[in-house]
Design an enzyme around this catalytic site. Structure first.
Site, PDB file in Angstrom:
ATOM      1  N   SER A   1       0.857  -1.197   0.000  1.00  0.00           N
ATOM      2  CA  SER A   1       0.000   0.000   0.000  1.00  0.00           C
ATOM      3  C   SER A   1       0.891   1.245   0.000  1.00  0.00           C
ATOM      4  O   SER A   1       0.650   2.197  -0.758  1.00  0.00           O
ATOM      5  CB  SER A   1      -0.887   0.039   1.249  1.00  0.00           C
ATOM      6  OG  SER A   1      -1.773  -1.048   1.287  1.00  0.00           O
TER       7      SER A   1
ATOM      8  N   ALA B   1      -4.671  -0.829  -2.444  1.00  0.00           N
ATOM      9  CA  ALA B   1      -3.945  -0.233  -1.306  1.00  0.00           C
ATOM     10  C   ALA B   1      -4.959   0.046  -0.204  1.00  0.00           C
ATOM     11  O   ALA B   1      -6.089   0.452  -0.481  1.00  0.00           O
ATOM     12  CB  ALA B   1      -3.278   1.072  -1.729  1.00  0.00           C
ATOM     13  N   LYS B   2      -4.542  -0.187   1.041  1.00  0.00           N
ATOM     14  CA  LYS B   2      -5.438   0.136   2.160  1.00  0.00           C
ATOM     15  C   LYS B   2      -5.080   1.551   2.610  1.00  0.00           C
ATOM     16  O   LYS B   2      -4.348   1.759   3.572  1.00  0.00           O
ATOM     17  CB  LYS B   2      -5.257  -0.911   3.272  1.00  0.00           C
ATOM     18  CG  LYS B   2      -6.435  -1.006   4.220  1.00  0.00           C
ATOM     19  CD  LYS B   2      -6.364  -2.283   5.029  1.00  0.00           C
ATOM     20  CE  LYS B   2      -7.290  -2.260   6.227  1.00  0.00           C
ATOM     21  NZ  LYS B   2      -8.710  -2.157   5.921  1.00  0.00           N
ATOM     22  N   GLY B   3      -5.569   2.504   1.842  1.00  0.00           N
ATOM     23  CA  GLY B   3      -5.226   3.908   2.064  1.00  0.00           C
ATOM     24  C   GLY B   3      -6.245   4.577   2.975  1.00  0.00           C
ATOM     25  O   GLY B   3      -7.452   4.380   2.814  1.00  0.00           O
TER      26      GLY B   3
ATOM     27  N   TYR C   1     -11.226   5.588   2.805  1.00  0.00           N
ATOM     28  CA  TYR C   1     -12.352   5.246   3.676  1.00  0.00           C
ATOM     29  C   TYR C   1     -13.414   6.330   3.781  1.00  0.00           C
ATOM     30  O   TYR C   1     -14.461   6.115   4.372  1.00  0.00           O
ATOM     31  CB  TYR C   1     -11.834   4.749   5.034  1.00  0.00           C
ATOM     32  CG  TYR C   1     -11.331   3.333   4.846  1.00  0.00           C
ATOM     33  CD1 TYR C   1     -12.170   2.253   5.032  1.00  0.00           C
ATOM     34  CD2 TYR C   1     -10.053   3.089   4.349  1.00  0.00           C
ATOM     35  CE1 TYR C   1     -11.745   0.958   4.767  1.00  0.00           C
ATOM     36  CE2 TYR C   1      -9.617   1.800   4.077  1.00  0.00           C
ATOM     37  CZ  TYR C   1     -10.471   0.737   4.293  1.00  0.00           C
ATOM     38  OH  TYR C   1     -10.061  -0.553   4.018  1.00  0.00           O
TER      39      TYR C   1
END
Ligand code: PMP
Length: 278
Positions: free
Chosen positions: A39, A133-135, A139
């Site tokens: 990420s 990607a866990k950006g 969220y």
């Protein structure tokens, strides 16, 4: 004045640690830390620690905590140097938190299932942001979807992507069961490639349930025999309805509950075939 607070310029992970008969155990820690670095790379962010150091950091914080089942949240983010959108010389800070987090989708969700709605908010396009990607900033899209769903009396939202296919929940991947086979999508549908998703694909293959990876349509969702969500926090949660449409019998399905049972036994150290994930 941290860059992350203004622009969401962080990457993070959600990891779970479970109590097992031989002590506490973190589920697929290495895979989560790898995804954190991937990420970061997608956002040009160099995490200033080795992966080993981060892995040991997660283990150390668990040793210091007294909670039997814990959620672990490492986050790497841009701190302060400039408030220009280009982070330039902003330092990359890293923090790791741990705390108890009960049933993500509410008490009873794992046994009884959840009521969902198709969100009026579309999942952001893979051409706009890398969904794999866990950006942190990603969220906001999820937050819009889940708060709208809750306001309208549902437990969770299902987001469609810009191409009109099903993407995922606000914090979960989605699976459909039809005629004894499983269907799920991939990164081409703007999803985060969940580690729980990967685990369930492997488990299903090992018990001879065919998994088809393809675009999921609304028609497939409504006519499904079973639907379930997967995620580190949500584990394997049955989906009982989508808006006014009841899924299957409206109660958690057999394949869903079989996978939930196997998954929970694995994370609790009761299935030695998967001990390499602990
Ligand atoms: N999609 C989104 C948007 C999520 O936030 C999550 C939770 N991390 C997932 C899918 C599931 O990923 P994982 O199984 O790795 O927790």
């Amino acid at each position: 004045m941290s860059h992350v607070l203004h622009y969401g310029s962080g990457v993070f992970e959600g990891i779970k640690c479970y109590k097992t008969e031989t002590g506490r155990s973190i589920f697929r820690l290495k895979e989560h830390v790898n995804r954190l670095y991937e990420s970061g790379k997608l956002y040009g962010m160099d995490i200033p620690f080795s992966k080993e150091k981060l892995i040991n950091g997660c283990i150390d914080i668990i040793k210091l905590s007294e909670t039997s089942d814990s959620y672990i949240r490492p986050i790497a983010f841009y701190g302060y140097d400039t408030l220009g959108v280009n982070p330039k010389n902003c330092p990359v800070n890293v923090a790791i938190a741990t705390f108890y987090w009960g049933a993500y989708l509410g008490d009873g969700a794992l046994d009884k299932g959840v009521r969902t709605t198709i969100s009026p908010w579309k999942k952001f396009s893979v051409n706009s942001m890398p969904s794999i990607a866990k950006g942190s900033g990603h969220y906001l899209n999820s937050m819009l979807a889940v708060t709208d769903a809750k306001k309208r009396g549902f437990d969770e939202a299902i987001l469609m992507n810009e191409d009109g296919y099903i993407s995922e929940g606000s914090g979960q991947n989605i699976f459909i069961v039809k005629d004894g086979e499983i269907y799920t999508n991939d990164e081409k549908s703007s999803i985060l490639l969940g580690i729980t998703r990967d685990s369930l694909i492997q488990i299903s293959s090992n018990i001879d349930i065919k998994v088809n990876i393809e675009n999921l349509t609304t028609e497939m969702l409504i006519n499904a025999d079973e639907v379930f969500f997967s995620g580190t926090a949500s584990e394997v949660t049955p989906v009982c309805s989508v808006d006014e449409n009841v899924i299957g019998s409206g109660t958690p399905g057999e394949i869903t509950m079989t996978l939930q049972d196997i998954y929970m036994n694995i994370v609790r150290g009761k299935n030695s075939s998967y001990s390499h994930w602990l």
